[in-house]
Design a protein around this motif. Sequence first.
Motif, PDB file in Angstrom:
ATOM      1  N   ASN A  22    -154.456 -50.889 -34.826  1.00  0.00           N
ATOM      2  CA  ASN A  22    -153.892 -50.668 -36.160  1.00  0.00           C
ATOM      3  C   ASN A  22    -153.141 -51.877 -36.703  1.00  0.00           C
ATOM      4  O   ASN A  22    -152.526 -51.794 -37.770  1.00  0.00           O
ATOM      5  N   SER A  23    -153.183 -52.974 -35.965  1.00  0.00           N
ATOM      6  CA  SER A  23    -152.686 -54.254 -36.473  1.00  0.00           C
ATOM      7  C   SER A  23    -153.390 -55.343 -35.675  1.00  0.00           C
ATOM      8  O   SER A  23    -153.382 -55.289 -34.431  1.00  0.00           O
ATOM      9  N   PRO A  24    -153.987 -56.318 -36.374  1.00  0.00           N
ATOM     10  CA  PRO A  24    -154.943 -57.223 -35.706  1.00  0.00           C
ATOM     11  C   PRO A  24    -154.423 -57.952 -34.476  1.00  0.00           C
ATOM     12  O   PRO A  24    -155.151 -58.086 -33.490  1.00  0.00           O
ATOM     13  N   SER A 116    -141.903 -50.893 -44.711  1.00  0.00           N
ATOM     14  CA  SER A 116    -142.450 -51.990 -43.910  1.00  0.00           C
ATOM     15  C   SER A 116    -141.972 -53.320 -44.486  1.00  0.00           C
ATOM     16  O   SER A 116    -141.592 -53.405 -45.665  1.00  0.00           O
ATOM     17  N   GLY A 117    -142.046 -54.339 -43.667  1.00  0.00           N
ATOM     18  CA  GLY A 117    -141.669 -55.673 -44.134  1.00  0.00           C
ATOM     19  C   GLY A 117    -142.559 -56.147 -45.271  1.00  0.00           C
ATOM     20  O   GLY A 117    -142.102 -56.806 -46.203  1.00  0.00           O
ATOM     21  N   THR A 118    -143.854 -55.765 -45.184  1.00  0.00           N
ATOM     22  CA  THR A 118    -144.771 -56.111 -46.265  1.00  0.00           C
ATOM     23  C   THR A 118    -144.281 -55.553 -47.589  1.00  0.00           C
ATOM     24  O   THR A 118    -144.218 -56.243 -48.604  1.00  0.00           O
ATOM     25  N   GLU A 119    -143.910 -54.271 -47.544  1.00  0.00           N
ATOM     26  CA  GLU A 119    -143.449 -53.615 -48.769  1.00  0.00           C
ATOM     27  C   GLU A 119    -142.164 -54.277 -49.280  1.00  0.00           C
ATOM     28  O   GLU A 119    -141.984 -54.462 -50.492  1.00  0.00           O
ATOM     29  N   GLY A 210    -140.991 -67.603 -37.568  1.00  0.00           N
ATOM     30  CA  GLY A 210    -141.380 -66.985 -36.300  1.00  0.00           C
ATOM     31  C   GLY A 210    -142.878 -66.745 -36.242  1.00  0.00           C
ATOM     32  O   GLY A 210    -143.449 -66.453 -35.207  1.00  0.00           O
ATOM     33  N   ASN A 211    -143.544 -66.880 -37.374  1.00  0.00           N
ATOM     34  CA  ASN A 211    -144.952 -66.471 -37.454  1.00  0.00           C
ATOM     35  C   ASN A 211    -145.940 -67.621 -37.345  1.00  0.00           C
ATOM     36  O   ASN A 211    -147.131 -67.448 -37.569  1.00  0.00           O
ATOM     37  N   MET A 212    -145.412 -68.803 -37.000  1.00  0.00           N
ATOM     38  CA  MET A 212    -146.300 -69.911 -36.616  1.00  0.00           C
ATOM     39  C   MET A 212    -145.876 -70.361 -35.222  1.00  0.00           C
ATOM     40  O   MET A 212    -146.069 -71.495 -34.822  1.00  0.00           O
ATOM     41  N   PHE A 238    -134.871 -64.942 -48.836  1.00  0.00           N
ATOM     42  CA  PHE A 238    -134.957 -65.142 -47.379  1.00  0.00           C
ATOM     43  C   PHE A 238    -135.653 -63.925 -46.775  1.00  0.00           C
ATOM     44  O   PHE A 238    -135.144 -62.796 -46.885  1.00  0.00           O
ATOM     45  N   ASP A 239    -136.782 -64.178 -46.174  1.00  0.00           N
ATOM     46  CA  ASP A 239    -137.478 -63.106 -45.459  1.00  0.00           C
ATOM     47  C   ASP A 239    -136.883 -63.042 -44.055  1.00  0.00           C
ATOM     48  O   ASP A 239    -137.250 -63.816 -43.168  1.00  0.00           O
ATOM     49  N   GLU A 240    -135.964 -62.111 -43.873  1.00  0.00           N
ATOM     50  CA  GLU A 240    -135.275 -61.950 -42.584  1.00  0.00           C
ATOM     51  C   GLU A 240    -135.763 -60.692 -41.859  1.00  0.00           C
ATOM     52  O   GLU A 240    -135.037 -60.112 -41.042  1.00  0.00           O
ATOM     53  N   GLY A 266    -136.257 -55.764 -41.896  1.00  0.00           N
ATOM     54  CA  GLY A 266    -137.160 -54.775 -41.321  1.00  0.00           C
ATOM     55  C   GLY A 266    -136.879 -54.706 -39.830  1.00  0.00           C
ATOM     56  O   GLY A 266    -135.769 -55.021 -39.379  1.00  0.00           O
ATOM     57  N   LYS A 267    -137.910 -54.296 -39.056  1.00  0.00           N
ATOM     58  CA  LYS A 267    -137.845 -54.346 -37.594  1.00  0.00           C
ATOM     59  C   LYS A 267    -136.549 -53.729 -37.047  1.00  0.00           C
ATOM     60  O   LYS A 267    -136.428 -52.506 -36.950  1.00  0.00           O
ATOM     61  N   ILE A 268    -135.559 -54.558 -36.710  1.00  0.00           N
ATOM     62  CA  ILE A 268    -134.355 -54.054 -36.026  1.00  0.00           C
ATOM     63  C   ILE A 268    -133.643 -52.951 -36.814  1.00  0.00           C
ATOM     64  O   ILE A 268    -133.110 -51.995 -36.232  1.00  0.00           O
ATOM     65  N   PHE A 393    -149.143 -68.607 -31.846  1.00  0.00           N
ATOM     66  CA  PHE A 393    -148.436 -68.671 -33.121  1.00  0.00           C
ATOM     67  C   PHE A 393    -147.571 -67.428 -33.365  1.00  0.00           C
ATOM     68  O   PHE A 393    -147.543 -66.869 -34.454  1.00  0.00           O
ATOM     69  N   GLU A 394    -146.904 -67.000 -32.307  1.00  0.00           N
ATOM     70  CA  GLU A 394    -145.962 -65.890 -32.417  1.00  0.00           C
ATOM     71  C   GLU A 394    -144.702 -66.257 -31.653  1.00  0.00           C
ATOM     72  O   GLU A 394    -144.686 -67.188 -30.859  1.00  0.00           O
ATOM     73  N   ALA A 395    -143.648 -65.503 -31.887  1.00  0.00           N
ATOM     74  CA  ALA A 395    -142.403 -65.720 -31.152  1.00  0.00           C
ATOM     75  C   ALA A 395    -142.260 -64.651 -30.081  1.00  0.00           C
ATOM     76  O   ALA A 395    -142.691 -63.507 -30.268  1.00  0.00           O
TER      77      ALA A 395
HETATM   78  P1  KE4 Z   1    -144.531 -55.469 -41.496  1.00  0.00           P
HETATM   79  O1  KE4 Z   1    -145.268 -55.172 -42.784  1.00  0.00           O
HETATM   80  O2  KE4 Z   1    -145.480 -55.781 -40.352  1.00  0.00           O
HETATM   81  O3  KE4 Z   1    -143.496 -54.424 -41.120  1.00  0.00           O
HETATM   82  O4  KE4 Z   1    -143.677 -56.810 -41.752  1.00  0.00           O
HETATM   83  C1  KE4 Z   1    -144.336 -57.960 -42.198  1.00  0.00           C
HETATM   84  C2  KE4 Z   1    -143.477 -59.163 -41.865  1.00  0.00           C
HETATM   85  C3  KE4 Z   1    -142.737 -59.747 -42.877  1.00  0.00           C
HETATM   86  N1  KE4 Z   1    -141.944 -60.807 -42.638  1.00  0.00           N
HETATM   87  C4  KE4 Z   1    -141.856 -61.340 -41.398  1.00  0.00           C
HETATM   88  C5  KE4 Z   1    -140.968 -62.522 -41.175  1.00  0.00           C
HETATM   89  C6  KE4 Z   1    -142.589 -60.779 -40.328  1.00  0.00           C
HETATM   90  O5  KE4 Z   1    -142.498 -61.333 -39.092  1.00  0.00           O
HETATM   91  C7  KE4 Z   1    -143.424 -59.679 -40.560  1.00  0.00           C
HETATM   92  C8  KE4 Z   1    -144.286 -59.057 -39.472  1.00  0.00           C
HETATM   93  N2  KE4 Z   1    -144.287 -59.743 -38.236  1.00  0.00           N
HETATM   94  C9  KE4 Z   1    -145.460 -59.577 -37.424  1.00  0.00           C
HETATM   95  C10 KE4 Z   1    -145.267 -60.385 -36.132  1.00  0.00           C
HETATM   96  N3  KE4 Z   1    -145.470 -61.762 -36.320  1.00  0.00           N
HETATM   97  C11 KE4 Z   1    -145.770 -58.141 -37.121  1.00  0.00           C
HETATM   98  C12 KE4 Z   1    -146.829 -57.925 -36.070  1.00  0.00           C
HETATM   99  C13 KE4 Z   1    -148.079 -57.363 -36.655  1.00  0.00           C
HETATM  100  O6  KE4 Z   1    -148.518 -57.823 -37.732  1.00  0.00           O
HETATM  101  O7  KE4 Z   1    -148.619 -56.449 -35.991  1.00  0.00           O
END
Ligand code: KE4
Length: 423
Positions: A22-24, A116-119, A210-212, A238-240, A266-268, A393-395
Amino acid sequence: MTTAQSEALFHRAQQSIPGGVNSPVRAFRAVGGTPRFIARGEGSHIFDVDGNEYIDYVCSWGPLLLGHRPKPVIDAIASVLDLGTSFGAPTSREVELAELIIDAVPSIEMVRLVNSGTEACMSALRLARGVTGRELTVKFEGCYHGHVDSLLVKAGSGIATLSLPDTAGVPRCFSETTLALPFNDLDRVETAFHEHGDRIAAVIVEPVAGNMGCIPPQPGFLQGLRRISNHYGALLIFDEVMTGFRLSRGGAQALYGVAPDITTLGKIIGGGLPIAAYGGRADLMKRLAPAGPVYQAGTLSGNPVAVTAGIAMLRYLEQHPEVYETLDKISAEIVAGLPADVRVNRAGSMFTIFFQPGPLADYAAARRSDTARFGRFFHELLNRGVYFPPSQFEAAFVSTEHRPDDVVFTRKAIREALAAASA
Ligand code: KE4
């Protein structure tokens, strides 16, 4: 180590779920092999369906700062389950979580919860466009802000040209609203603003990328983004999502002393359940519906069960500020003294071992890493019971539950895996 159950489940999953996941990133495409189907987690360890045990350095990609099943979070969730799961109406707990976020992150005066972080990133960009009346966005190559159409882009060919789609399904007219620049390169930001400044609504950046892989900002980079954004009347986002409440209770912005206009989280903040947020100056946030003209909505936004997990998480961090020093020490010990042919970038409890001598400060440099050797290293670690992120390319993330014996075990496994991967 047998993986028969994971292999069977992966085969079965691919019949009903695209790519079986459900996530690549979970599909292990970057490293090969069979993704492990996880049965359960406990503290710093996870257990797969074949009964194999691993020390976990993915930590659900960041949310699990307190490890798997932290008692405060689990107890809090259990305490509300007989109240209902969702109401589609306001609840007091959403207000409590909003107030906890505002108290922790000084630049946030008001906050909107999403799922979600995307949203969060998508909505923050829409708010910035709505407030400024401008259409363009500046982002940085290698930074990921979720699967937002206009941000799934790669840099155009010219020095300040508009971007190209980096995935099928994104129209050129979407990608052309984005300028993708090299991280840590203020000259390129100046040039882009010189060319397009009066059309740029916002700059969005991972303050510590963190994503590179983990790439911290060079001295002055974030301060420069703040100065340039102010000069041209653009908003700084700032995308935190990853760094928020991980690098400190106030996020990366508190460490670097730069206040963005909008922050995504997001996340935490969800304690492992789906909660994200975006917040900032009250005058900006009040432009959001229903208070203002910028629309954004969500059926499960502020979900009471997820919010309860988030409150427990943030309350714990509020009451235990010492966790950040603990986390920093743990991650420093894990990566101390590695050989010179790999480069460790670390920011607090997130780090990446790059398979190159470095130094490296942007995505182009990160891509020069030996990803094949990383793949071998990953599997050598996995077979030794250490679960790293399945991509160069992940942390990697540590939690408060990574104990001294985990550190000793991991250090030994890393050295053995490095040697085996080099053979
Ligand atoms: P989500 O939509 O996955 O909740 O958040 C997107 C997002 C936005 N901003 C940052 C800085 C992020 O790191 C993320 C999502 N991080 C990845 C890991 N590198 C999630 C893992 C995945 O895509 O399954």
